[in-house]
Design a protein around this motif. Structure first.
Motif, PDB file in Angstrom:
ATOM      1  N   LEU A  70      32.186  26.744  26.259  1.00  0.00           N
ATOM      2  CA  LEU A  70      30.803  26.264  26.202  1.00  0.00           C
ATOM      3  C   LEU A  70      30.645  25.167  27.244  1.00  0.00           C
ATOM      4  CD1 LEU A  70      29.890  26.081  22.399  1.00  0.00           C
ATOM      5  CD2 LEU A  70      29.848  28.031  23.967  1.00  0.00           C
ATOM      6  N   VAL A  71      29.593  25.292  28.067  1.00  0.00           N
ATOM      7  CA  VAL A  71      29.407  24.394  29.202  1.00  0.00           C
ATOM      8  C   VAL A  71      28.078  23.661  29.083  1.00  0.00           C
ATOM      9  CG1 VAL A  71      29.219  24.275  31.718  1.00  0.00           C
ATOM     10  CG2 VAL A  71      30.815  25.884  30.668  1.00  0.00           C
ATOM     11  N   LYS A  72      28.075  22.398  29.460  1.00  0.00           N
ATOM     12  CA  LYS A  72      26.858  21.580  29.491  1.00  0.00           C
ATOM     13  C   LYS A  72      26.198  21.709  30.854  1.00  0.00           C
ATOM     14  CE  LYS A  72      25.625  16.637  29.525  1.00  0.00           C
ATOM     15  NZ  LYS A  72      26.157  15.272  29.384  1.00  0.00           N
ATOM     16  N   ASN A  73      24.901  21.951  30.856  1.00  0.00           N
ATOM     17  CA  ASN A  73      24.200  22.117  32.134  1.00  0.00           C
ATOM     18  C   ASN A  73      22.708  21.918  31.917  1.00  0.00           C
ATOM     19  OD1 ASN A  73      23.870  22.604  34.855  1.00  0.00           O
ATOM     20  ND2 ASN A  73      25.035  24.517  34.851  1.00  0.00           N
ATOM     21  N   LYS A  74      21.958  21.905  33.002  1.00  0.00           N
ATOM     22  CA  LYS A  74      20.500  21.822  32.960  1.00  0.00           C
ATOM     23  C   LYS A  74      19.915  23.035  33.676  1.00  0.00           C
ATOM     24  CE  LYS A  74      20.379  16.779  33.655  1.00  0.00           C
ATOM     25  NZ  LYS A  74      19.824  15.730  34.532  1.00  0.00           N
ATOM     26  N   ALA A 114      36.514  24.077  25.955  1.00  0.00           N
ATOM     27  CA  ALA A 114      37.219  25.296  26.346  1.00  0.00           C
ATOM     28  C   ALA A 114      37.256  26.323  25.222  1.00  0.00           C
ATOM     29  CB  ALA A 114      38.640  24.956  26.784  1.00  0.00           C
ATOM     30  N   ALA A 115      37.418  27.572  25.607  1.00  0.00           N
ATOM     31  CA  ALA A 115      37.629  28.633  24.618  1.00  0.00           C
ATOM     32  C   ALA A 115      38.950  28.384  23.906  1.00  0.00           C
ATOM     33  CB  ALA A 115      37.654  29.985  25.313  1.00  0.00           C
ATOM     34  N   LEU A 235      32.905  31.088  17.211  1.00  0.00           N
ATOM     35  CA  LEU A 235      31.657  30.771  17.903  1.00  0.00           C
ATOM     36  C   LEU A 235      31.592  31.501  19.236  1.00  0.00           C
ATOM     37  CD1 LEU A 235      29.085  28.986  17.685  1.00  0.00           C
ATOM     38  CD2 LEU A 235      30.245  27.383  19.197  1.00  0.00           C
ATOM     39  N   LYS A 236      30.491  32.192  19.455  1.00  0.00           N
ATOM     40  CA  LYS A 236      30.253  32.889  20.719  1.00  0.00           C
ATOM     41  C   LYS A 236      29.176  32.139  21.499  1.00  0.00           C
ATOM     42  CE  LYS A 236      31.341  37.451  18.774  1.00  0.00           C
ATOM     43  NZ  LYS A 236      32.620  37.609  19.511  1.00  0.00           N
ATOM     44  N   ALA A 237      29.305  32.123  22.790  1.00  0.00           N
ATOM     45  CA  ALA A 237      28.348  31.416  23.636  1.00  0.00           C
ATOM     46  C   ALA A 237      26.971  32.069  23.583  1.00  0.00           C
ATOM     47  CB  ALA A 237      28.846  31.371  25.078  1.00  0.00           C
ATOM     48  N   ASP A 238      25.934  31.234  23.449  1.00  0.00           N
ATOM     49  CA  ASP A 238      24.546  31.691  23.476  1.00  0.00           C
ATOM     50  C   ASP A 238      23.947  31.228  24.807  1.00  0.00           C
ATOM     51  OD1 ASP A 238      21.834  32.084  23.256  1.00  0.00           O
ATOM     52  OD2 ASP A 238      21.618  31.097  21.307  1.00  0.00           O
TER      53      ASP A 238
END
Length: 245
Positions: A70-74, A114-115, A235-238
């Protein structure tokens, strides 16, 4: 008159004899401190060990497994989507009028998770602050201000149930619960106490009707993942797009 003369003489002599200190030179430099050279107090060490073991046991506990990083971004991100959704779900369980949730971008303190196994310690890194979950009633005109603030910033994590276009620092084409936004409406929104109390240039929110649930947002996300884990799920990335630019 004689007494006064003696008084002035004493003052002059005392002042003349006092030592004045002046800074004449500054020499910058570095002093190396090697912690390996410092002796360890065995008494203090023995006192700390059981507490450290207990803390390590708690922080190293695996809460859940992430299938994806999971990554933080805009303006959108997988980390922000999950985080804001977890806030929304908790707030909605308290008040069914809650429409959506918003988390300020700076409140998430690491760029990614990280995964694989996710520990309590990692979640403390993600949310180190003791922010509590607020539920705020926001009139349409004020909500427009808040969404414009988010658009101008380049995007914050927002939950499902809201989407909009960020264009030139303004929020446009706002959809809330599948309906077009109206500035005549009042929406109920879950927010961190930091934002609800005016942080991140959101002072226009401070006079609104708000409920402080007293629940730490960090506990909200831990509970969210523990519930997922209890069902044997990961948890899967959305990657859904909630803010278009």
């Amino acid at each position: 008159m004689k007494c006064n003369l003696w008084f002035f003489l004493i003052v002059i002599l005392t002042t003349a004899c006092s030592k004045q200190i002046y800074l004449t030179e500054v020499r910058p430099g570095a002093i190396r401190i090697d912690k390996t050279s410092q002796s360890v107090d065995p008494t203090i060490s023995a006192l700390i060990v059981p507490y450290k073991m207990q803390l390590d046991s708690t922080m190293n506990k695996v809460v859940v497994y992430f299938d994806d990083e999971l990554v933080k971004n805009k303006p959108n991100s997988s980390l922000g989507n999950w985080f804001a959704d977890a806030m929304f779900e908790k707030a909605y369980s308290i008040d069914k009028k809650v429409d959506f949730a918003i988390q300020n971008y700076g409140g998430l303190r690491i760029p990614s998770v990280a995964a694989g196994p996710v520990t309590v310690g990692k979640l403390y890194e993600l949310m180190p602050f003791d922010n509590t979950l607020f539920i705020v009633e926001i009139p349409g005109i004020v909500l427009q201000q808040l969404l414009d603030r988010i658009a101008d910033y380049g995007g914050w994590p927002v939950s499902r149930n809201i989407s909009f276009i960020a264009e030139y620092g303004k929020a446009k084409s706002i959809i809330i619960r599948d309906s077009e936004f109206s500035q005549d409406s009042i929406n109920t929104v879950a927010l961190p106490d930091y934002v609800a109390q005016g942080g991140d240039n959101c002072d226009f929110l401070t006079e609104l009707k708000a409920l402080d649930t007293g629940i730490l947002i960090r506990d909200v996300i831990i509970e969210n993942l523990e519930m997922l884990n209890s069902k044997g799920l990961r948890l899967k990335a959305d990657h859904s797009i909630r803010i278009k630019d």
